[in-house]
Design a protein around this motif. Structure first.
Motif, PDB file in Angstrom:
ATOM      1  N   ALA A 128       0.856  -1.184   0.000  1.00  0.00           N
ATOM      2  CA  ALA A 128       0.000   0.000   0.000  1.00  0.00           C
ATOM      3  C   ALA A 128       0.893   1.235   0.000  1.00  0.00           C
ATOM      4  CB  ALA A 128      -0.915   0.010   1.217  1.00  0.00           C
ATOM      5  N   PRO A 129       0.358   2.393  -0.406  1.00  0.00           N
ATOM      6  CA  PRO A 129       1.159   3.620  -0.403  1.00  0.00           C
ATOM      7  C   PRO A 129       1.417   4.109   1.018  1.00  0.00           C
ATOM      8  CG  PRO A 129      -1.094   4.098  -1.042  1.00  0.00           C
ATOM      9  CD  PRO A 129      -0.991   2.608  -0.967  1.00  0.00           C
ATOM     10  N   ARG A 130       2.432   4.908   1.162  1.00  0.00           N
ATOM     11  CA  ARG A 130       2.771   5.443   2.478  1.00  0.00           C
ATOM     12  C   ARG A 130       1.732   6.442   2.975  1.00  0.00           C
ATOM     13  NH1 ARG A 130       7.611   5.674   5.044  1.00  0.00           N
ATOM     14  NH2 ARG A 130       8.685   5.018   3.149  1.00  0.00           N
ATOM     15  N   SER A 131       1.090   7.161   2.050  1.00  0.00           N
ATOM     16  CA  SER A 131       0.273   8.310   2.434  1.00  0.00           C
ATOM     17  C   SER A 131      -1.154   7.974   2.821  1.00  0.00           C
ATOM     18  CB  SER A 131       0.243   9.321   1.280  1.00  0.00           C
ATOM     19  OG  SER A 131      -0.263   8.702   0.097  1.00  0.00           O
ATOM     20  N   GLU A 132      -1.688   6.829   2.366  1.00  0.00           N
ATOM     21  CA  GLU A 132      -3.089   6.549   2.637  1.00  0.00           C
ATOM     22  C   GLU A 132      -3.363   5.053   2.582  1.00  0.00           C
ATOM     23  OE1 GLU A 132      -5.331   8.446  -0.393  1.00  0.00           O
ATOM     24  OE2 GLU A 132      -4.410   7.316  -2.031  1.00  0.00           O
ATOM     25  N   GLY A 133      -4.463   4.648   3.252  1.00  0.00           N
ATOM     26  CA  GLY A 133      -4.874   3.265   3.224  1.00  0.00           C
ATOM     27  C   GLY A 133      -5.636   2.945   1.943  1.00  0.00           C
ATOM     28  N   ILE A 134      -5.768   1.650   1.649  1.00  0.00           N
ATOM     29  CA  ILE A 134      -6.439   1.231   0.421  1.00  0.00           C
ATOM     30  C   ILE A 134      -7.665   0.360   0.679  1.00  0.00           C
ATOM     31  CG2 ILE A 134      -4.346   1.417  -0.952  1.00  0.00           C
ATOM     32  CD1 ILE A 134      -4.048  -1.635  -0.765  1.00  0.00           C
ATOM     33  N   TRP A 135      -7.976   0.054   1.943  1.00  0.00           N
ATOM     34  CA  TRP A 135      -9.060  -0.872   2.221  1.00  0.00           C
ATOM     35  C   TRP A 135     -10.408  -0.357   1.723  1.00  0.00           C
ATOM     36  CZ3 TRP A 135     -10.993  -5.279   2.320  1.00  0.00           C
ATOM     37  CH2 TRP A 135     -12.167  -5.597   3.001  1.00  0.00           C
ATOM     38  N   ASP A 136     -10.677   0.929   1.855  1.00  0.00           N
ATOM     39  CA  ASP A 136     -11.963   1.464   1.399  1.00  0.00           C
ATOM     40  C   ASP A 136     -12.160   1.189  -0.089  1.00  0.00           C
ATOM     41  OD1 ASP A 136     -12.538   2.366   3.918  1.00  0.00           O
ATOM     42  OD2 ASP A 136     -12.046   4.467   3.510  1.00  0.00           O
ATOM     43  N   GLU A 137     -11.124   1.442  -0.868  1.00  0.00           N
ATOM     44  CA  GLU A 137     -11.213   1.242  -2.315  1.00  0.00           C
ATOM     45  C   GLU A 137     -11.296  -0.239  -2.662  1.00  0.00           C
ATOM     46  OE1 GLU A 137      -8.597   2.330  -6.330  1.00  0.00           O
ATOM     47  OE2 GLU A 137      -8.076   3.196  -4.383  1.00  0.00           O
ATOM     48  N   VAL A 138     -10.469  -1.046  -2.008  1.00  0.00           N
ATOM     49  CA  VAL A 138     -10.482  -2.484  -2.266  1.00  0.00           C
ATOM     50  C   VAL A 138     -11.825  -3.087  -1.879  1.00  0.00           C
ATOM     51  CG1 VAL A 138      -9.491  -4.687  -1.530  1.00  0.00           C
ATOM     52  CG2 VAL A 138      -7.985  -2.762  -2.055  1.00  0.00           C
ATOM     53  N   ARG A 139     -12.351  -2.672  -0.748  1.00  0.00           N
ATOM     54  CA  ARG A 139     -13.644  -3.205  -0.285  1.00  0.00           C
ATOM     55  C   ARG A 139     -14.759  -2.901  -1.281  1.00  0.00           C
ATOM     56  NH1 ARG A 139     -13.954  -0.313   3.836  1.00  0.00           N
ATOM     57  NH2 ARG A 139     -15.545   1.149   3.138  1.00  0.00           N
ATOM     58  N   ASP A 140     -14.760  -1.695  -1.832  1.00  0.00           N
ATOM     59  CA  ASP A 140     -15.785  -1.329  -2.798  1.00  0.00           C
ATOM     60  C   ASP A 140     -15.666  -2.184  -4.058  1.00  0.00           C
ATOM     61  OD1 ASP A 140     -17.968   0.523  -3.661  1.00  0.00           O
ATOM     62  OD2 ASP A 140     -16.494   1.061  -5.178  1.00  0.00           O
ATOM     63  N   GLU A 141     -14.454  -2.459  -4.492  1.00  0.00           N
ATOM     64  CA  GLU A 141     -14.259  -3.285  -5.679  1.00  0.00           C
ATOM     65  C   GLU A 141     -14.705  -4.726  -5.420  1.00  0.00           C
ATOM     66  OE1 GLU A 141     -10.258  -2.870  -6.927  1.00  0.00           O
ATOM     67  OE2 GLU A 141     -10.470  -0.751  -7.482  1.00  0.00           O
ATOM     68  N   ILE A 142     -14.408  -5.246  -4.238  1.00  0.00           N
ATOM     69  CA  ILE A 142     -14.867  -6.595  -3.894  1.00  0.00           C
ATOM     70  C   ILE A 142     -16.385  -6.650  -3.895  1.00  0.00           C
ATOM     71  CG2 ILE A 142     -14.936  -8.351  -2.079  1.00  0.00           C
ATOM     72  CD1 ILE A 142     -12.155  -7.382  -1.206  1.00  0.00           C
ATOM     73  N   ARG A 143     -17.007  -5.643  -3.305  1.00  0.00           N
ATOM     74  CA  ARG A 143     -18.470  -5.603  -3.240  1.00  0.00           C
ATOM     75  C   ARG A 143     -19.080  -5.602  -4.638  1.00  0.00           C
ATOM     76  NH1 ARG A 143     -22.293  -1.787  -3.568  1.00  0.00           N
ATOM     77  NH2 ARG A 143     -20.714  -0.167  -3.816  1.00  0.00           N
ATOM     78  N   GLN A 144     -18.556  -4.757  -5.514  1.00  0.00           N
ATOM     79  CA  GLN A 144     -19.087  -4.689  -6.869  1.00  0.00           C
ATOM     80  C   GLN A 144     -18.899  -6.009  -7.615  1.00  0.00           C
ATOM     81  OE1 GLN A 144     -17.995  -1.163  -9.118  1.00  0.00           O
ATOM     82  NE2 GLN A 144     -17.729   0.020  -7.246  1.00  0.00           N
ATOM     83  N   SER A 145     -17.746  -6.660  -7.402  1.00  0.00           N
ATOM     84  CA  SER A 145     -17.481  -7.933  -8.058  1.00  0.00           C
ATOM     85  C   SER A 145     -18.434  -9.011  -7.565  1.00  0.00           C
ATOM     86  CB  SER A 145     -16.034  -8.359  -7.805  1.00  0.00           C
ATOM     87  OG  SER A 145     -15.764  -9.624  -8.364  1.00  0.00           O
ATOM     88  N   LEU A 146     -18.692  -9.029  -6.262  1.00  0.00           N
ATOM     89  CA  LEU A 146     -19.607 -10.018  -5.700  1.00  0.00           C
ATOM     90  C   LEU A 146     -21.019  -9.831  -6.246  1.00  0.00           C
ATOM     91  CD1 LEU A 146     -18.364  -9.956  -2.010  1.00  0.00           C
ATOM     92  CD2 LEU A 146     -18.265 -11.941  -3.535  1.00  0.00           C
ATOM     93  N   ILE A 147     -21.464  -8.592  -6.272  1.00  0.00           N
ATOM     94  CA  ILE A 147     -22.817  -8.305  -6.762  1.00  0.00           C
ATOM     95  C   ILE A 147     -22.931  -8.686  -8.233  1.00  0.00           C
ATOM     96  CG2 ILE A 147     -24.461  -6.450  -7.251  1.00  0.00           C
ATOM     97  CD1 ILE A 147     -23.490  -5.088  -4.675  1.00  0.00           C
ATOM     98  N   ALA A 148     -21.888  -8.417  -9.013  1.00  0.00           N
ATOM     99  CA  ALA A 148     -21.904  -8.778 -10.425  1.00  0.00           C
ATOM    100  C   ALA A 148     -22.006 -10.280 -10.622  1.00  0.00           C
ATOM    101  CB  ALA A 148     -20.646  -8.241 -11.115  1.00  0.00           C
ATOM    102  N   ASP A 149     -21.509 -11.049  -9.652  1.00  0.00           N
ATOM    103  CA  ASP A 149     -21.574 -12.506  -9.720  1.00  0.00           C
ATOM    104  C   ASP A 149     -22.870 -13.067  -9.136  1.00  0.00           C
ATOM    105  OD1 ASP A 149     -19.136 -12.680 -10.963  1.00  0.00           O
ATOM    106  OD2 ASP A 149     -18.003 -13.021  -9.111  1.00  0.00           O
TER     107      ASP A 149
END
Length: 217
Positions: free
Chosen positions: A91-112
């Motif tokens: 992950a980058p030094r300046s910010e976390g990535i979980w919010d973005e990753v979580r949203d992508e997982i959610r969209q992928s699950l719903i698409a399936d």
């Protein structure tokens, strides 16, 4: 291949809030894990898998799937009918990535065709999902923890997916997890390298087959 660890960390770490992201983590220091290797307690027996060091907790099996070179493809902790699949990413030094990753997982699950909704958990916002499998509907609970230049993703299966209190020793493992990010520059979201300890790699080369892990997500 199953590797069981018999000794335990005595007690769980005090709760803390991770909502402040990596900067808050570095400023205040963690009251509990997952820990960065620079701040981890040193009085706990852990299984060293390279970027992840997993604490020894009674009754918890550490199941890994590795290639012939000892590079680990999957790590799953199992206790009874519950499982916790672990992944660790740059992950980058300046910010976390979980919010973005979580949203992508959610969209992928719903698409399936799965159902997925967010809920507040011990580490902040979690993702609760129900997916279709050949054995019927399966509940999953996705947990993400942003640290300094890394993110840990855990996926609970079994009763722990719908009832956090059922996670028990698996939650203790997550609380005591240590991440060794290393200093090498890595692309954001790239999985951090995981390897078998030498003695376990030698055991695998001796012909032991990998044990099937719970459903990969």
């Amino acid at each position: 291949m199953i590797f069981s660890r018999k000794r335990a960390d005595n007690g769980r770490h005090a709760r803390d809030e991770r909502a402040g992201g990596p900067d808050a983590y570095e400023t205040a220091g963690p009251a509990r894990g997952p820990y960065d290797v620079a701040e981890a307690p040193d009085d706990v027996q852990r299984l060293d898998l390279g970027s992840l060091h997993i604490p020894a907790v009674p009754g918890v099996e550490v199941r890994v799937q590795a290639d012939p070179q000892g590079v680990i493809q999957q790590v799953v902790l199992v206790h009874g009918d519950n499982a916790l699949q672990l992944g660790v990413f740059a992950a980058p030094r300046s910010e976390g990535i979980w919010d973005e990753v979580r949203d992508e997982i959610r969209q992928s699950l719903i698409a399936d065709g799965a159902t997925a909704q967010e809920a507040q958990g011990e580490y902040g916002v979690e993702l609760h999902a129900r997916v279709r499998t050949p054995d019927g509907p399966t509940d999953l609970r996705f947990v993400g923890i942003d640290g300094p230049r890394w993110m840990v993703r855990g996926v609970y299966q079994g009763a722990a997916a719908t009832d956090p209190a059922a996670a028990g020793p698996l939650a203790t493992c997550l609380d005591g997890l240590v991440v060794d990010r290393g200093q090498e520059a890595k692309p954001v979201r790239e999985p951090l390298p995981l390897r078998l300890p030498r003695e376990m790699a030698d055991q695998a080369e001796g012909g032991d087959a990998a044990t099937p892990a719970p459903r990969e997500v």
